[in-house]
Structure formats: structure tokens, C-alpha cells
Design an enzyme around this catalytic site. Sequence first.
Site, short mmCIF file in Angstrom:
data_model
loop_
_atom_site.label_atom_id
_atom_site.label_comp_id
_atom_site.label_asym_id
_atom_site.label_seq_id
_atom_site.Cartn_x
_atom_site.Cartn_y
_atom_site.Cartn_z
N CYS A 43 56.96 66.32 -120.20
CA CYS A 43 56.41 65.05 -120.65
C CYS A 43 56.57 65.02 -122.18
O CYS A 43 56.01 65.87 -122.88
CB CYS A 43 54.94 64.96 -120.25
N GLY A 64 53.13 57.99 -128.27
CA GLY A 64 53.96 56.86 -128.67
C GLY A 64 54.35 55.95 -127.53
O GLY A 64 54.19 56.30 -126.35
N GLU A 65 54.85 54.78 -127.87
CA GLU A 65 55.33 53.79 -126.91
C GLU A 65 56.86 53.87 -126.89
O GLU A 65 57.53 53.45 -127.85
CB GLU A 65 54.83 52.40 -127.31
N CYS A 71 43.01 56.13 -125.45
CA CYS A 71 44.10 57.07 -125.72
C CYS A 71 43.89 57.74 -127.08
O CYS A 71 43.73 57.06 -128.09
CB CYS A 71 45.42 56.32 -125.68
N CYS A 100 47.41 62.68 -123.50
CA CYS A 100 48.23 62.30 -124.66
C CYS A 100 47.42 62.29 -125.96
O CYS A 100 46.41 61.62 -126.06
CB CYS A 100 48.79 60.92 -124.35
N SER A 145 52.09 50.94 -117.74
CA SER A 145 50.67 51.26 -117.88
C SER A 145 49.90 49.95 -117.79
O SER A 145 49.88 49.18 -118.75
CB SER A 145 50.40 51.91 -119.24
N LEU A 146 49.32 49.69 -116.65
CA LEU A 146 48.68 48.39 -116.43
C LEU A 146 47.17 48.48 -116.72
O LEU A 146 46.64 47.76 -117.54
CB LEU A 146 48.95 47.92 -115.00
N HIS A 147 46.49 49.32 -116.00
CA HIS A 147 45.10 49.70 -116.27
C HIS A 147 44.05 48.61 -116.09
O HIS A 147 42.86 48.88 -116.30
CB HIS A 147 44.95 50.29 -117.68
N GLU A 190 53.28 66.25 -129.49
CA GLU A 190 52.92 67.08 -128.34
C GLU A 190 53.95 66.95 -127.22
O GLU A 190 54.49 65.87 -127.00
CB GLU A 190 51.56 66.63 -127.80
N CYS A 202 45.56 51.59 -127.81
CA CYS A 202 44.79 51.55 -126.55
C CYS A 202 43.51 52.37 -126.76
O CYS A 202 43.57 53.50 -127.27
CB CYS A 202 45.60 52.12 -125.40
N CYS A 215 50.90 56.20 -132.76
CA CYS A 215 51.26 54.99 -132.01
C CYS A 215 50.50 53.81 -132.61
O CYS A 215 49.34 53.95 -132.99
CB CYS A 215 50.90 55.15 -130.53
N ASN A 274 41.17 61.29 -118.49
CA ASN A 274 40.67 62.42 -119.28
C ASN A 274 39.76 61.85 -120.36
O ASN A 274 40.24 61.10 -121.20
CB ASN A 274 41.85 63.08 -120.01
#
Length: 392
Positions: free
Chosen positions: A134, A205-206, A148, A379, A260-262, A115, A145, A141, A336
Amino acid sequence: MTTPPSTSPEPTAADASEATAPASLPSILELSRDKLTSTMLELGEKKFRADQLWRSIYHEAVSSFDDMSTLSKPFRKSLSEKYTISTVEQAMFLTSADGSTSKALYKLHDGELIETVLMRYETDGHRRNRKTACISTQAGCALGCTFCATGQQGFRRNLTVGEIVAQVIEMQRIAYAEDEAQMAEGKRTKGELQGVTNVVFMGMGEPLANYKNVMAAIRVLSDGQGLNIGARHITVSTVGLVPQILQLAKEELQINLAISLHAPDNTTRSQTMPINQRYPVEDLIRACHRYADATGRRIFFEYVLLKEQNDSVEQAQKLGRLLNGLHCHVNLIPVNPTKLGPFDRTDLGAAKEFQVGLKQYGIPSTVRMEKGIDINAGCGQLRERAIDILGA
Ligand code: SF4
């Protein structure tokens, strides 16, 4: 030129059937600038021909060798017998109801689906109009997570340099077509093609798990005679792969790093981000200090707000203490909801309270509402939806 964006947010099976069979020739996008030059010299062409070719592919975003009018006909024919340009084929294209966000689903030569999103920002008085691509760096991935959609689909493979760059070229064609439409309407000065202004490596992906190809792609994107996206307009996002962050600190690139801490602590972070068990919060923040010291660059922290998971004022204060003394900015993103994820969206009021908690520790932050919610712009969500619709 790519088909202009659809105004309908609804995908159809017909959209997907437009994808053609994969090209069997190698993509010229896999060649670095040096390699392209040496290959053209081997073919008996002069160096300036390689420069013209580079400009046609990356600056003008020409989609066919036949249309590269600066090159001789025999040279064009010879190129088209040896190479294809892009290896990504559009399988689906959606634009949000407000027109601010478009999302493409691309099919790769081996059938993998990735995407790419184009986000359009109007000028806010301080910053000019921007168009941000983006882009994805992996098919799927491995990092899992829980919030995601991509992480819930598993890992299949790394994208090549050409597949990463091709996504920006596709978005550049769309952006150019929009610029030209604005010129025709007298809303933009004639001859002034702006195109894509920013690139964020925040798709599927990372990025730092595909380090070598991502670094090579950044060199292509920032080439002044090609796409010319300045390094300061490129952001690489990571969940926090500590060795790669330390390696990135040595690259002498002026790109932005987004972490990306979260969550502000190991217990909460490990619940949604399995990578935290390998690189706990303390190690990650230590690496961020080393990165900021080495580069002098501010670090961006992405913090997806998950209702009743990581969005309390106490957690905001904990985050403030964790980041204290680091040159950084926090982006707070009410999540989202994904079809498979267990979390709800934090409401705006709670997000603002979280911001106040951070401010007590002098940490600047912005609440960013995700764009394109009506087209599954989060994502991995479009691929998920396409599989439902198309059985892809
Ligand atoms: S958030 Fe990024 S790192 Fe985590 S699973 Fe999704 S794509 Fe992978």
C-alpha cells in the site's frame, strides 16, 4: 537486501537515527523505460544493456549498482557516478504482533516523511497467498478528510514517479527475503520468488491529484520485464475527483478503481469529506457509471464505518439505492480511530447489520477489518506517531 521486518511493534529513536543523509545524485528510478534505453545508448551502451539494467533494478530489486553482476564493472562504476537507485530512506519499520502487516516510514531527500505498508494474506482456498504493498503518492494531502491522519497534517508536495515506485521496490526486497527464508525452511519451492503480488494506491495522499506521476508509475509497475505487477492487481483509490475519473476511463488500463465514498448523501459526506462540496455524490456516481460503461470494470466503493455518523441501517439502504444498477462492490471498513479524529470504531455487529441493509438492494459487500491496528497502519498514523517520538 532490506533489513528483515522487526518483530517488535514499538518504534525507537534509534530506528530513526539509522536514516542516512540524502543522496545528491539523481535517482535512476525517475527514468521511464524508453528514457533509460535512450540514456544508455547515449552513454555508448547497447540496448540489451539497458534491458539488463531494467531487469536488475525492477525484477531483481538489486539495491546497488555494484551488485548487478550481469553488467560490466566499468559500466557499473559509470552508473554509480551518475545515479543513485532509490531516494527513499527507511526511518522506521514496524511489524504487527500477528506478523501480517509491516509499515515503513520513509524519509525523502528533502526530509518529507511518507508511509508504506506491506500486508500479507494467507491463501483462503480461493485465492493464493498474496503480498500487497500500500503506497503513498503525496507528502501530506490537501483534501482534509476529517477521519484521516494524513488529511489532518496538510499538503506539502506530490511524490515523483521514482519515489512512488521506490516504495514497491523496498517492499519487494522484504517480500523476496521472506520468500528466501521460506525456501530455506522447505516451505516454498526452490527458485520460486513470489515477491509483491498486488499494489494499492491507498497510502498518504490523493493519487488522482498526482495523476501524471501515478499513471507513469503504473506503467513501470506493470512492465512484464520488471516488477511485473499485472494491471488487474493494481488498485487506485480516489475520494472522487470527477474530471480525473473521466480521464482515467480513457486510459485503457485494466486497473481497479476504488472510490472512497463513506456516506450515501451530500449532507453526511460533506461533514467528513470537504471534496464533496466540489464534486457532490450525484456527480460522482454519474462519473462512476461512465467509467464502468467505458471500461467494463467493476468499481469498488470504500466505506469507512464511523460510529453514529454513517453506520445506520437507514444509511445502508440509502447507499443501496444510490448504487443500484452500478457494477460495483462495497468494502465496509470499521475505522481506525486517529489521535485527532472525533470518531469511534463501529462494532462488528453494527457492520453486519449495515451489510444486510445493502443486500436488500442487491449490492455485494465485504466487511474488512483494518490490518495492523497495533502499529498505526491507518494512513498517516505512523508519521503522526514518529513526530511524537522523534520530534521529526
Ligand atoms: S483520506 Fe485520502 S484524500 Fe482524504 S485526507 Fe486522507 S489521504 Fe487525503
